[in-house]
Motif scaffolding. Structure first.
Motif, PDB file in Angstrom:
ATOM      1  N   LEU A 298      -2.501  -3.441  12.505  1.00 56.04           N
ATOM      2  CA  LEU A 298      -2.413  -2.998  10.767  1.00 56.04           C
ATOM      3  C   LEU A 298      -2.495  -3.945   9.705  1.00 56.04           C
ATOM      4  CD1 LEU A 298      -1.896  -0.177   9.603  1.00 56.04           C
ATOM      5  CD2 LEU A 298       0.279  -0.580   9.616  1.00 56.04           C
TER       6      LEU A 298
ATOM      7  N   GLY B  77       2.873  -6.034   9.216  1.00 55.17           N
ATOM      8  CA  GLY B  77       2.667  -4.710   9.451  1.00 55.17           C
ATOM      9  C   GLY B  77       3.765  -3.871   9.267  1.00 55.17           C
TER      10      GLY B  77
ATOM     11  N   MET C  63       0.854  -1.193   0.179  1.00 57.76           N
ATOM     12  CA  MET C  63       0.015  -0.067   0.111  1.00 57.76           C
ATOM     13  C   MET C  63       0.967   1.294   0.014  1.00 57.76           C
ATOM     14  SD  MET C  63      -2.836  -1.076   2.771  1.00 57.76           S
ATOM     15  CE  MET C  63      -3.879   0.220   2.408  1.00 57.76           C
TER      16      MET C  63
ATOM     17  N   GLN D 250      -2.095   5.812   1.693  1.00 55.00           N
ATOM     18  CA  GLN D 250      -3.351   4.982   1.667  1.00 55.00           C
ATOM     19  C   GLN D 250      -3.110   4.329   2.988  1.00 55.00           C
ATOM     20  OE1 GLN D 250      -3.007   2.065  -1.371  1.00 55.00           O
ATOM     21  NE2 GLN D 250      -4.932   1.063  -0.766  1.00 55.00           N
ATOM     22  N   LEU D 251      -2.112   3.877   3.547  1.00 51.71           N
ATOM     23  CA  LEU D 251      -1.869   3.365   4.787  1.00 51.71           C
ATOM     24  C   LEU D 251      -2.096   4.493   5.934  1.00 51.71           C
ATOM     25  CD1 LEU D 251      -0.786   0.535   5.573  1.00 51.71           C
ATOM     26  CD2 LEU D 251       1.439   1.494   5.991  1.00 51.71           C
TER      27      LEU D 251
ATOM     28  N   ALA E 110      -5.346  -4.075   6.989  1.00 50.60           N
ATOM     29  CA  ALA E 110      -4.856  -3.985   5.406  1.00 50.60           C
ATOM     30  C   ALA E 110      -5.415  -5.335   4.657  1.00 50.60           C
ATOM     31  CB  ALA E 110      -3.422  -3.967   5.485  1.00 50.60           C
TER      32      ALA E 110
ATOM     33  N   ALA F 250       6.023   1.432   2.328  1.00 54.18           N
ATOM     34  CA  ALA F 250       5.327   2.783   2.004  1.00 54.18           C
ATOM     35  C   ALA F 250       6.189   3.747   2.303  1.00 54.18           C
ATOM     36  CB  ALA F 250       4.002   2.524   2.808  1.00 54.18           C
TER      37      ALA F 250
ATOM     38  N   LEU G 153      -5.917   4.378   6.214  1.00 56.80           N
ATOM     39  CA  LEU G 153      -6.444   3.197   6.699  1.00 56.80           C
ATOM     40  C   LEU G 153      -6.292   3.224   8.373  1.00 56.80           C
ATOM     41  CD1 LEU G 153      -7.525   0.041   6.495  1.00 56.80           C
ATOM     42  CD2 LEU G 153      -4.947  -0.411   6.340  1.00 56.80           C
TER      43      LEU G 153
ATOM     44  N   LEU H  64       4.701  -3.631   5.505  1.00 55.45           N
ATOM     45  CA  LEU H  64       3.975  -2.855   4.975  1.00 55.45           C
ATOM     46  C   LEU H  64       4.363  -1.091   5.106  1.00 55.45           C
ATOM     47  CD1 LEU H  64       0.167  -3.453   5.661  1.00 55.45           C
ATOM     48  CD2 LEU H  64       1.394  -3.377   3.370  1.00 55.45           C
ATOM     49  N   CYS H  65       4.815  -0.902   6.212  1.00 56.86           N
ATOM     50  CA  CYS H  65       5.193   0.436   6.756  1.00 56.86           C
ATOM     51  C   CYS H  65       6.428   0.633   6.046  1.00 56.86           C
ATOM     52  CB  CYS H  65       5.322   0.594   8.042  1.00 56.86           C
ATOM     53  SG  CYS H  65       3.769   0.652   8.984  1.00 56.86           S
TER      54      CYS H  65
ATOM     55  N   HIS I 111      -1.598   6.851  12.799  1.00 58.38           N
ATOM     56  CA  HIS I 111      -1.642   7.649  11.532  1.00 58.38           C
ATOM     57  C   HIS I 111      -0.736   8.890  11.698  1.00 58.38           C
ATOM     58  CE1 HIS I 111      -4.749  10.812  12.280  1.00 58.38           C
ATOM     59  NE2 HIS I 111      -5.144  10.019  13.123  1.00 58.38           N
TER      60      HIS I 111
END
Length: 534
Positions: A213, A112, A40, A44-45, A217, A119, A48, A115-116, A65
């Protein structure tokens, strides 16, 4: 898995999916249970995380966030690669939820975190742990994904193992240890999002936060929001111990009555009180338990705290002030020893509570209140603040018992010791399955200062702050001291680096059961320089 107690779930499992199939979800089983995960974008992350109102599950509850956007903005502004850090340090005796997740579902946490990292464009991922079992599980998970700390790796990933201490879990302590320093707070408050590992913007959050997270996702914010409360959707991992028949980690949707969670663990029908949020948390009384539900807002509203997710009831048969004194003494011992509010204030607060129990009267109570007030917001980290909050909550929650001790001859009840504590390096008394750790056992060494050689350089206090502090004259305030087991390597380094060769280490004969003592590195002026040159 010695660090993993019984695991239960209320409703449909999310973080604990697959726990009924295997003890540990390796990568193939993880993918079978949870399915693949698509990358993602950064915004967008963040959207979410904002839509599901994801907040840090390590105690502070900061919106995820905001942290994610802050790191991204700082990295773009400075033109540097950020770092992602998973804080799996769980050093409170009453907490085991992150230990359970790392031991049984490590890939959900990595999902998670990765993902970070993707991103944000991060090229470094560090997972901080303090237990041998969590280190083994996470290192195995990294290997299963083909991740390593090699210089040619697109993403350098590794596990950082630190000693089991209360202050080790602080974000600043973890970052300092990753940078090669001691696992204690640096003494100044710095935002990790702006200046973290190696000075780079760092996204640091708790292990459960990254796992939540990853769940969101996969299933999306709408489906995620179908579980739990509207304003706090999803599930929460809790560790329930203390006066219960079955200590456990339990995954529950937000909104579940707290009394139902206590019933599942076999707590007394009418507990005298329940400590919520762990040893930096707050007490609530039996009447309030019936009003509380599992959510951050609800517990705050009734005077409790979700904190790190620890729930600890006590029975009517124990002295609540005596139970709290045991915790206060442990919190004082867990000080990093580098600032007055912690090093001096917390032992003084524990002595104040002890004075109340020993018949000190109203003067002792007022002294305790004053010490707790003076400690808050003045320390080098949050440990003094959390400890003071615990003590103030104790005074507020048990007014009848407090009156009996202050104005009378005490409550007449013994102290059962139902709140789990690390004792003599052994496992917490209230959670089954732990074994003795080599690094947390009784001290084996004593360190001595030779005053005929000491010149007050102060290097010993920099290397070994657990033992040495400097007085107003610039010299160490102790002539000899026990060395904590976890700090033995640092003590040896202090001995070797002392410019005046004024330090020596010796084995403690008491710790060896009377065995003959042998000097470890006795560095005299005649032989020390040759020893250093080897």
């Amino acid at each position: 898995m010695p660090d993993v107690p019984e695991v239960r779930v209320v409703g449909l499992p999310q973080l604990t999916s697959g726990f009924d199939l295997v003890d540990r979800l390796d990568l193939p089983m993880h993918l079978k249970v949870h399915g693949p995960l698509e990358p993602m974008g950064g915004e967008q992350l963040a959207q979410l995380a904002e839509r599901i109102n994801l907040k840090g599950r390590g105690g502070a509850g900061f919106p995820f966030h905001k942290k994610l956007r802050s790191v991204a903005e700082a990295a773009i502004k400075r033109g540097v690669r950020p770092v992602v850090v998973v804080n799996g340090s769980e050093d409170e005796p009453a907490c085991r939820k992150d230990t359970v997740l790392i031991n049984r579902a490590p890939h959900l946490i990595l999902d998670g975190a990765l993902l970070c990292a993707e991103a944000l464009g991060a090229r470094t991922l560090v997972v901080g742990v303090t237990r041998e079992s969590t280190q083994r599980s996470m290192e195995a998970a990294l290997a299963e994904r083909g991740l390593s700390n090699g210089r040619r790796s697109a993403l350098r990933a590794r596990v950082q193992r630190n000693p089991v201490r209360m202050v080790t879990g602080a974000a600043a302590s973890l970052i300092r240890s990753i940078d090669g320093g001691p696992a204690i707070p640096p003494g100044r408050k710095v935002s990790a999002s702006q200046n973290g590992v190696g000075g780079a913007p760092t996204l640091l959050s708790n292990a459960e936060t990254f796992a939540q997270l990853a769940i969101a996702a996969r299933i999306g914010p709408e489906r995620y929001g179908n579980t739990g409360l509207y304003d706090e959707p999803g599930t929460v991992m809790l560790t329930v111990s203390g006066a219960v028949a079955r200590p456990m980690v339990i995954e529950v949707p937000t909104g579940v009555p707290l009394r139902y969670v206590l019933q599942l663990a076999g707590a007394p029908p009418v507990p005298q009180g329940v400590l919520t949020g762990g040893y930096h948390g707050k007490w609530i009384d039996a009447a309030t338990v019936n009003e509380a539900i599992v959510s951050r807002n609800s517990l705050d509203a009734v005077g409790g705290a979700l904190g790190a997710g620890a729930i600890l009831p006590i029975t009517q048969n124990t002295c609540p002030l005596g139970e709290s004194l045991r915790v206060a003494q442990w919190l004082a011992e867990e000080s990093a020893g580098q600032c007055g509010p912690c090093y001096l204030g917390l032992p003084a607060a524990a002595r104040g509570l002890e004075d109340i129990l020993n018949g000190g009267g109203p003067a002792a109570l007022e002294a305790l209140k004053q010490v707790a007030k003076n400690v808050k917001r003045r320390g080098a980290c949050s440990h003094p603040d959390g400890s003071a909050m615990f003590l103030e909550s104790t005074i507020k929650a048990f007014t009848d018992d407090l009156a009996a001790h202050v104005l009378g001859n005490g409550c007449g009840r013994p102290v059962e010791g139902v709140l789990p504590l690390f004792e003599g390096g052994r496992a917490p008394t209230g959670i089954p399955g732990g074994g003795e750790s080599e690094e947390n056992g009784p001290s084996r060494q004593k360190i001595y200062v030779d005053w005929t050689l000491c010149r007050g350089h102060g290097l010993c206090a920099d290397i070994l702050p657990e033992v040495f502090q400097l007085g107003a004259d610039g010299f160490p305030t102790v002539a000899q001291a026990q060395v904590p087991r976890y700090a033995e390597a640092k003590a040896l380094r202090a001995v070797r680096r002392c410019p005046a060769l004024a330090l020596r280490l010796e084995e403690d004969t008491r710790a060896q059961g009377g065995a003959p003592s042998r000097n470890l590195p006795v560095l005299s002026q005649g032989r020390g320089r040759r020893a250093l040159g080897r």
